[in-house]
Design an enzyme around this catalytic site. Structure first.
Site, PDB file in Angstrom:
ATOM      1  N   HIS A 456       0.835  -1.204   0.000  1.00  0.00           N
ATOM      2  CA  HIS A 456       0.000   0.000   0.000  1.00  0.00           C
ATOM      3  C   HIS A 456       0.870   1.254   0.000  1.00  0.00           C
ATOM      4  CE1 HIS A 456      -3.554   2.387   1.711  1.00  0.00           C
ATOM      5  NE2 HIS A 456      -2.521   3.177   1.975  1.00  0.00           N
ATOM      6  N   GLU A 457       1.855   1.305   0.894  1.00  0.00           N
ATOM      7  CA  GLU A 457       2.660   2.515   1.042  1.00  0.00           C
ATOM      8  C   GLU A 457       3.669   2.675  -0.093  1.00  0.00           C
ATOM      9  OE1 GLU A 457       1.846   4.734   3.074  1.00  0.00           O
ATOM     10  OE2 GLU A 457       0.578   3.630   4.481  1.00  0.00           O
ATOM     11  N   HIS A 461       0.802   4.286  -2.863  1.00  0.00           N
ATOM     12  CA  HIS A 461       1.021   5.739  -2.864  1.00  0.00           C
ATOM     13  C   HIS A 461       2.257   6.136  -3.670  1.00  0.00           C
ATOM     14  CE1 HIS A 461      -2.225   6.383  -0.156  1.00  0.00           C
ATOM     15  NE2 HIS A 461      -1.652   5.839   0.899  1.00  0.00           N
ATOM     16  N   GLU A 513      -6.537   6.571  -1.096  1.00  0.00           N
ATOM     17  CA  GLU A 513      -6.412   5.398  -0.228  1.00  0.00           C
ATOM     18  C   GLU A 513      -6.962   4.158  -0.926  1.00  0.00           C
ATOM     19  OE1 GLU A 513      -4.638   5.287   2.342  1.00  0.00           O
ATOM     20  OE2 GLU A 513      -4.345   7.439   2.560  1.00  0.00           O
TER      21      GLU A 513
END
Length: 728
Positions: A456-457, A461, A513
């Site tokens: 995810h990070e 992103h 997100e």
């Protein structure tokens, strides 16, 4: 009765200790002093959050600090037992739970959901506790004044103040109470013209007769319009923006000095930390941050962020400022936060391997390479144990800075907060799953979440290009690039002065997100990814399943954060997970069934078809993820809004009665746990004190009593100066 229960903190709420003693004790004394002063700067600045949350939050904080500083909780409880018709033990405990929740959320609105909570003790009995206290005995006038200033607002449950929002939709002290979304939009246009970023600002509106004046308040130490004389020779670029401006018939006043006394205190501690830095990048980073906080210049904060990115592999990691826009109902103004953390070397090694594999993994994402950054800027990715995280909530992972221009061309950093991750899910019932799924979920949710946070990070992103036109009229992309959704050349992009936040506004946080969560789901199906985290064979297949199960269950639980009365979502991550759940329901991979639980009341059962994840599930997430990225890359807000709102809609549909499901979710709601953080102190002679607290309400309260003074004059004066602008 159910409505009243929902605005009170559950008495069974778990409180956990955010332990970092092992990592902290391994630091040298110099490193401990560096960590201490960075942490102190973060906490001094965090008092700003009370002013950003609600009109009453600063006064409730001052009331609690005075009340609990005067004597131990045990002594106060004993004194209350002799009050005729005083609080029962349960009511006194409810007051302590409210106090702990208030401290944990840095205000009387939940950081995760933005909804108000009120004390579980009556005003009469709360006041009786105040009157019997040592604090009241020592200064009755002050205690009466604080009580009278906050009691009505603290207990109010009128519809507008039940949640954070803009205009009639709720309450927000980022704005004066007479501001609406149209006011925010109007001033945004002016700020773009002035090239003034909104992260460290608030917006107040003044009306007299037929005239309207707006004030853009910039957070800074300096309050005057005269240039600040920097000892290092840095220019005060904010001076040319300050003062009155005419814009489309309205007067707009740009001022600085918002939160000035608190900003001064945090700068003093950053300067103290500078004495214990370990390299030139850390020195330059702190100097730029200080200049930013003194003058209000976000360009200086950007410069500090650049040095932060260059500071590869530090033992102590740190970031501070007006960062995340989740709590601004318009989605552009940042809440103050700061964190200090120590590197967890074993877990960081896994993330380093993930970074090494990132470029090949990016090739596997479901959008054309032309929509990916020209060069992957290899970031630091470390697992950290938090020493101090000041702000309204503590995330599990972070990808920063949030400045698009830096992220696209210079880089970013990823951090996973290991001691936060390990605290998740402690002693919490697992709802809406079969017995078999519950067992697997209990066993593997930690390792699965670790994989998801990493993907995810770093690759969520950290991926994706934004197409922009530059100030000189040129473009930072090939105009012949084909949009895979239309088959035509792209015809939309970001104009000069536009950013992702300014284009996508209040929808932007949740949308991004969702994009990052989808990247995690999509790439966790790769066996090479799971090998990095030590999962192979049947164990890897279980991790894939549990990770998808975590997401789907999170989406169902997300219904708690939807408000039918205002048709709005109150938590970005939970809305994102709900949207993903809807995508998988439409793909036939997930079903939600209404059943009768073992207690004889309505219950729900999630069924995730394990056999369909690898093909139908991956295809559905891939197609959706491609759209998310294309719309973001081209700044096509209208198309993104249409798609995202479709999946975000909560209504009673023939085959999916979402309002009914929401009611069942609310009836079986589990309280979100709170985290007690340590406290550090400079004991002199190069020694740093380190204090941990019990995992209970008393421990939470004691940590704040040790951290802050019994009465903060600066905070009270700031509140007094602005309260007239918050008439709710």
């Amino acid at each position: 009765m159910a409505a009243v229960k929902r605005v009170r903190i559950d008495p069974n709420t778990t409180i956990c200790n955010l332990n970092c003693s092992v990592a902290f004790n391994e630091l040298t004394n110099t490193e401990k002093l560096y960590a201490h002063y960075l942490s102190k700067a973060s906490w001094e600045g965090s008092l700003i959050v009370f002013l950003q949350t609600s009109p009453e939050s600063p006064i409730i904080f001052l009331l609690f600090q005075s009340l609990y500083s005067g004597q131990s909780i045990g002594d106060l409880k004993a004194d209350c037992q002799v009050i005729p018709e005083g609080p029962s033990p349960a009511e006194f405990q409810a007051l302590l739970m409210y106090s702990a929740a208030f401290y944990s959320n840095m205000g009387n609105y939940k950081s995760f959901g933005d909804t108000k909570f009120i004390p579980g003790i009556s005003p009469k009995k709360f006041y009786a506790v105040i009157q019997i206290s040592n604090a009241y005995n020592q200064n009755p006038d002050r205690m009466d004044n604080l009580w009278n200033l906050c009691k009505d607002r603290m207990y109010s449950t009128q519809s507008r103040v039940l949640e954070l929002g803009l205009g009639a939709q709720g309450l927000s002290t980022y704005y004066s109470s007479n501001c609406s979304a149209s006011d925010a939009e109007f001033v945004k246009e002016f700020m773009q013209q002035m090239e003034l970023l909104p992260y460290n600002t608030r917006l107040f509106k003044y009306e007299s007769d037929s005239k309207v004046q707006y004030e853009i308040k910039i957070a800074s130490v300096e309050e005057s319009n005269e240039a600040y004389q920097d000892s290092e020779g840095r220019e005060d670029t904010m001076v040319k923006l300050l003062g009155k401006h005419e814009f489309k018939g309205c007067e707009i006043l740009i001022t600085r000095g918002d939160y000035a006394p608190l900003m001064k205190r945090l700068v003093e501690n950053l300067r103290a930390a500078k004495n214990y830095t370990s390299n030139k990048n850390e020195v330059s980073m702190l100097e730029e941050y200080c200049h930013s906080f003194i003058t209000g210049s976000l360009q200086s904060h950007k410069n500090g962020s650049r040095f932060w990115i260059k500071n590869k592999g530090p033992i102590i990691e740190f970031y501070i400022g007006f960062i995340e826009t989740y709590r601004d109902p318009y989605g552009v103004r940042g809440e103050f936060e700061g964190f200090v953390a120590v590197v967890n070397k074993p877990m960081s090694a896994k993330f380093s391997d993930l970074v090494n594999a990132a470029e090949s993994l990016l090739d596997g994402l479901p959008w054309p390479k032309t929509f990916e950054k020209d060069t992957f800027l290899r970031p630091d990715f470390t697992s950290l144990d938090v020493v101090g995280f000041s702000g309204s909530g503590i995330p599990a992972g972070i990808n920063i800075p949030n400045y698009d221009d830096i992220r696209q061309t210079e880089g970013f950093k990823n951090v996973s907060l290991g001691n936060v991750l390990s605290s998740y899910g402690s002693n919490k019932a697992i709802t809406f799953l079969s017995e078999n799924d519950q067992e697997l979920y209990k066993e593997l949710r930690g390792p699965a979440f670790e994989v998801q946070v990493g993907l995810h990070e770093l690759l969520g992103h950290g991926s994706g290009k934004l197409f922009s036109q530059l100030e000189n009229g040129s473009f930072d992309f090939d105009r012949d690039i084909i949009n895979p959704l239309t088959g035509n050349k792209i015809d939309k992009w970001y104009n000069p002065g536009e950013t992702y936040d300014s284009k996508f506004m209040s929808m932007g946080s949740s949308y991004e997100e969702c994009r990052a969560e989808c990247v995690g789901l999509y790439l966790c199906l790769s066996n090479s990814v799971l090998r990095i985290f030590g999962h192979e064979g049947e164990g890897a297949e279980d991790i894939k399943y549990v990770n998808w199960l975590l997401m789907v269950r999170g989406g169902l639980l997300g219904l708690e954060f939807f408000t039918p009365e205002t048709n709005s979502w109150k938590q970005a991550h939970m809305q994102a997970r709900f949207v993903i759940m809807r995508v998988l329901i439409d793909a036939g991979v997930v079903t939600i069934s209404e059943i009768i639980g073992e207690d004889g009341t309505p219950d729900l059962l999630i069924s995730l078809d394990r056999k369909r994840i690898a093909v139908e599930g991956k295809e559905a997430i891939g197609k959706f993820l491609c759209k998310l990225q294309i719309y973001k890359a081209t700044g096509d807000f209208e198309a993104a809004k249409s798609m995202y709102h479709h999946y975000s809609t909560v209504a009673e549909e023939p085959n999916l009665k979402l309002i009914t499901l929401r009611n069942i979710v609310l009836d079986r709601k589990q309280p979100r746990h709170m985290l007690v953080q340590c406290h550090t102190s400079d004991k002199g002679d190069g020694e740093v004190g380190y204090t941990e607290y019990e995992s209970n309400v008393e421990g939470m309260i004691k940590s704040f009593i040790d951290r802050f003074s019994s009465f903060d004059e600066d905070l009270f004066n700031l509140w007094e100066k602005e309260i007239k602008n918050h008439d709710y």
